[in-house]
Design a protein around this motif. Structure first.
Motif, PDB file in Angstrom:
ATOM      1  N   THR A  22    -120.300 -40.075  -4.828  1.00  0.00           N
ATOM      2  CA  THR A  22    -120.699 -38.726  -5.205  1.00  0.00           C
ATOM      3  C   THR A  22    -119.678 -37.741  -4.642  1.00  0.00           C
ATOM      4  OG1 THR A  22    -122.146 -38.699  -3.276  1.00  0.00           O
ATOM      5  CG2 THR A  22    -123.141 -39.260  -5.389  1.00  0.00           C
ATOM      6  N   ARG A  76    -129.639 -39.736  -5.266  1.00  0.00           N
ATOM      7  CA  ARG A  76    -130.332 -40.364  -6.387  1.00  0.00           C
ATOM      8  C   ARG A  76    -130.317 -39.443  -7.601  1.00  0.00           C
ATOM      9  NH1 ARG A  76    -133.362 -44.729  -6.707  1.00  0.00           N
ATOM     10  NH2 ARG A  76    -133.358 -44.906  -4.425  1.00  0.00           N
ATOM     11  N   GLU A  77    -130.583 -38.149  -7.350  1.00  0.00           N
ATOM     12  CA  GLU A  77    -130.572 -37.174  -8.445  1.00  0.00           C
ATOM     13  C   GLU A  77    -129.151 -36.872  -8.911  1.00  0.00           C
ATOM     14  OE1 GLU A  77    -133.123 -35.585 -10.272  1.00  0.00           O
ATOM     15  OE2 GLU A  77    -134.050 -37.368  -9.429  1.00  0.00           O
ATOM     16  N   VAL A 114    -129.246 -49.047 -12.023  1.00  0.00           N
ATOM     17  CA  VAL A 114    -128.488 -48.144 -11.152  1.00  0.00           C
ATOM     18  C   VAL A 114    -129.230 -48.051  -9.820  1.00  0.00           C
ATOM     19  CG1 VAL A 114    -127.556 -45.826 -10.848  1.00  0.00           C
ATOM     20  CG2 VAL A 114    -127.613 -46.866 -13.131  1.00  0.00           C
ATOM     21  N   GLU A 144    -126.802 -42.273   0.695  1.00  0.00           N
ATOM     22  CA  GLU A 144    -127.913 -41.360   0.383  1.00  0.00           C
ATOM     23  C   GLU A 144    -128.346 -40.649   1.661  1.00  0.00           C
ATOM     24  OE1 GLU A 144    -129.517 -39.208  -1.100  1.00  0.00           O
ATOM     25  OE2 GLU A 144    -130.730 -40.295  -2.585  1.00  0.00           O
ATOM     26  N   ARG A 198    -128.030 -39.684 -11.041  1.00  0.00           N
ATOM     27  CA  ARG A 198    -128.707 -39.632 -12.334  1.00  0.00           C
ATOM     28  C   ARG A 198    -128.034 -38.614 -13.257  1.00  0.00           C
ATOM     29  NH1 ARG A 198    -131.838 -36.347 -14.777  1.00  0.00           N
ATOM     30  NH2 ARG A 198    -132.086 -35.003 -12.938  1.00  0.00           N
ATOM     31  N   ARG A 199    -127.730 -37.416 -12.717  1.00  0.00           N
ATOM     32  CA  ARG A 199    -127.140 -36.348 -13.526  1.00  0.00           C
ATOM     33  C   ARG A 199    -125.686 -36.635 -13.907  1.00  0.00           C
ATOM     34  NH1 ARG A 199    -129.256 -32.929  -9.418  1.00  0.00           N
ATOM     35  NH2 ARG A 199    -127.131 -32.539  -8.698  1.00  0.00           N
ATOM     36  N   THR A 201    -125.546 -41.809 -14.458  1.00  0.00           N
ATOM     37  CA  THR A 201    -126.471 -42.592 -15.279  1.00  0.00           C
ATOM     38  C   THR A 201    -126.650 -41.995 -16.667  1.00  0.00           C
ATOM     39  OG1 THR A 201    -127.649 -43.179 -13.249  1.00  0.00           O
ATOM     40  CG2 THR A 201    -128.749 -43.647 -15.333  1.00  0.00           C
ATOM     41  N   ALA A 202    -126.990 -40.717 -16.741  1.00  0.00           N
ATOM     42  CA  ALA A 202    -127.235 -40.091 -18.047  1.00  0.00           C
ATOM     43  C   ALA A 202    -125.961 -39.930 -18.871  1.00  0.00           C
ATOM     44  CB  ALA A 202    -127.931 -38.750 -17.859  1.00  0.00           C
ATOM     45  N   ASP A 208    -128.536 -47.926 -18.018  1.00  0.00           N
ATOM     46  CA  ASP A 208    -129.956 -48.220 -17.860  1.00  0.00           C
ATOM     47  C   ASP A 208    -130.371 -47.805 -16.447  1.00  0.00           C
ATOM     48  OD1 ASP A 208    -132.485 -49.269 -17.531  1.00  0.00           O
ATOM     49  OD2 ASP A 208    -131.940 -51.306 -18.162  1.00  0.00           O
ATOM     50  N   PRO A 209    -131.283 -46.844 -16.286  1.00  0.00           N
ATOM     51  CA  PRO A 209    -131.662 -46.415 -14.931  1.00  0.00           C
ATOM     52  C   PRO A 209    -132.140 -47.562 -14.046  1.00  0.00           C
ATOM     53  CG  PRO A 209    -132.530 -44.902 -16.569  1.00  0.00           C
ATOM     54  CD  PRO A 209    -131.966 -46.071 -17.334  1.00  0.00           C
TER      55      PRO A 209
END
Length: 248
Positions: free
Chosen positions: A38, A79-80, A97, A66, A83-84, A87-88, A93-94
């Motif tokens: 990240t 995690r968020e 991940v 994390e 995802r943003r 993953t998206a 596939d969530p």
């Protein structure tokens, strides 16, 4: 050790070079596993991969670290963020991940479980990395053992200060985190380090040209047989011109 150093013309070029390197590694694996970082450094990579989404094989992904103690769904929990930003946009596939469990009541057990999950996946094929101005990798702060595994760490004041820009106030930045260890990172088959900006130049130079020492965690890159370093916007300014040749 084999370190390939490349300089990008700017952030879009940095992302495209990183995407080409990552895709080549992933496409060589029968069931690829991507290690994701990240922060701002890898964003150009994820943007480039999103543009080349059709070339991505089905894959699993593991985050490096994390924060501990943020409430579920906090926008700055990794995690968020994953995802943003990963993953998206990449259409992953969530369920495939994985991020360390920052909400656990037993972080030591969660750390050991994360190591087990990586091992069960067959390890990381290519691990994306950024570098902190103090030379940290993931949340492995100066003084981290070179053979460390996923564990609970206290965040350095400089790391909290650097990350405060993502929070409403510096006081909201957590003091502890779960992070993959340096030993865990070194087990990835290939490493891709991205850095941009003159503020990273000293850490990059010390990591690649200085002694391997726990006081500069990113110096463990010198112990890995397959490292690609991609630099932009002055992050290479302190490297000797012959650095690429000397690091083979």
């Amino acid at each position: 050790m084999s370190v390939t150093i490349r300089t990008a013309a700017g952030l879009p070029d940095l992302g495209e070079q990183a995407a080409a390197t990552v895709l080549a590694r992933l496409q060589a694996s029968t069931r690829p596993v991507l290690g994701v970082a990240t922060g701002s450094s890898p964003l150009p990579l994820y943007q480039a991969l999103a543009r080349r989404r059709a070339e991505l094989p089905p894959l699993r992904a593991f985050a490096l670290d994390e924060y501990l103690g943020l409430p579920a769904g906090h926008p700055q929990s990794y995690r968020e963020v994953v995802r943003r930003e990963v993953t998206a946009p990449l259409g992953l596939d969530p369920a495939e991940v994985f991020v360390p469990d920052g909400g656990t009541n037993n972080p030591d057990r969660a750390a050991a479980a994360y190591e087990d999950t990586i091992r069960a996946a067959g390890g990381i094929d290519v691990q994306v990395l950024g570098i902190g101005s103090n030379g940290h990798l993931a949340f492995n702060e100066p003084g981290s053992p070179l053979d460390s595994r996923t564990r609970v760490v206290d965040l350095d004041a400089s790391t909290r200060q650097a990350n405060a820009r993502f929070f409403a106030s510096p006081e909201e930045v957590p003091y502890r985190a779960l992070t993959q260890g340096l030993g865990t990172i070194l087990e990835a088959k290939a490493l891709v380090l991205m850095a941009a900006g003159e503020s990273k130049a000293e850490a990059v130079e010390r990591a690649l040209c200085g002694p391997v020492t726990p006081e500069l965690p990113a110096s463990v890159l010198q112990l890995h047989p397959d490292v690609t370093v991609l630099l932009a916007e002055g992050a290479n300014k302190l490297l000797p011109r012959e650095a690429g040749a000397n690091l083979k």
